[in-house]
Design an enzyme around this catalytic site. Structure first.
Site, PDB file in Angstrom:
ATOM      1  N   HIS A 218      24.418  44.024  25.338  1.00  0.00           N
ATOM      2  CA  HIS A 218      23.822  42.810  25.894  1.00  0.00           C
ATOM      3  C   HIS A 218      23.805  42.971  27.410  1.00  0.00           C
ATOM      4  CE1 HIS A 218      22.694  38.503  25.957  1.00  0.00           C
ATOM      5  NE2 HIS A 218      23.280  38.555  27.139  1.00  0.00           N
ATOM      6  N   CYS A 219      22.607  42.928  27.969  1.00  0.00           N
ATOM      7  CA  CYS A 219      22.449  43.145  29.415  1.00  0.00           C
ATOM      8  C   CYS A 219      22.444  41.807  30.156  1.00  0.00           C
ATOM      9  CB  CYS A 219      21.146  43.903  29.678  1.00  0.00           C
ATOM     10  SG  CYS A 219      20.839  44.219  31.437  1.00  0.00           S
ATOM     11  N   PRO A 220      23.443  41.547  30.995  1.00  0.00           N
ATOM     12  CA  PRO A 220      23.474  40.272  31.732  1.00  0.00           C
ATOM     13  C   PRO A 220      22.349  40.154  32.759  1.00  0.00           C
ATOM     14  CG  PRO A 220      25.222  41.743  32.498  1.00  0.00           C
ATOM     15  CD  PRO A 220      24.601  42.396  31.303  1.00  0.00           C
TER      16      PRO A 220
END
Length: 213
Positions: free
Chosen positions: A95-97
């Site tokens: 999951h890429c912030p």
């Protein structure tokens, strides 16, 4: 006029290309962040599991699909539930912030393209900022150039981060593994019980071909 002379010398081409690259980077950002990364739908379960069992004979056949305890769907192999997105994602990477979205089966190739374009923009922007710096050992120089200097340092930091991320992603892709599988190999049943360290690896060329094509 001066504008026509610059155009004849090709001096307007580089700024135009730079602006187009920045625009392309922005569009790719919104595309990757807003698109479906590969959320698992309940109606896909049976078909996907059969396809995977046929495509990956190296994985032990006694490993069954597990039901997600959060969204109650059967997870296909290589899928993982993301608690931030509240969905199971097929071929989950991370999951890429930065994009506020998961990187999974559907948007992973485009994510690599986005990182590549972003790296070119940062390198070009860093070159522009550096060319505008003329160092002098005086307080007046620092006052007049502090913003440009800070911009250059920020560009260097972002460039290093994006470069390292892109290199690590390309390495994992060339091995046909994901960030999640690389980091949690010992906890994933289909990897832990496999006779091979990476049952999905089919060689660098084929791994890259199947990922991008």
């Amino acid at each position: 006029s001066d504008l026509q002379k610059q155009e004849e010398r090709g001096e307007l081409l580089q700024p135009l290309i730079f602006v187009l690259l920045v625009l392309c980077s922005v569009l790719l950002y919104f595309k990757v962040s807003l698109m479906d990364p590969g959320f698992v739908k309940s109606e896909e379960e049976a078909g996907k599991s059969e396809e995977q069992s046929m495509a990956i004979p190296q994985v032990p056949s006694n490993i069954k699909m597990r039901r997600c305890g959060y969204c109650m769907v059967k997870q296909p192999m290589r899928a993982k539930h993301c608690q931030l997105c509240q969905h199971c994602v097929r071929r989950y990477d991370h999951h890429c912030p930065w994009i506020e979205n998961c990187v999974g089966e559907k948007n992973h190739p485009l994510f690599i393209v986005y990182l590549s374009v972003q790296l070119v923009v940062l390198l070009w922007g860093g070159h522009i900022a550096w060319s505008g710096l003329y160092f002098e050992q005086s307080w007046d120089w620092l006052q007049h150039n502090i913003l440009l200097l800070m911009s250059f340092l920020l560009i260097v930091i972002f460039t290093v981060v994006v470069l390292l991320l892109l290199i690590s992603q390309l390495y994992l892709i060339s091995c046909n593994t994901t960030t999640w599988e690389f980091m949690s190999h010992h906890r994933i049943s289909y990897l832990r019980h496999s006779e091979l360290e990476n049952p999905f690896d089919q060689g660098v060329i084929l791994n890259l071909w199947r990922f991008f094509c």
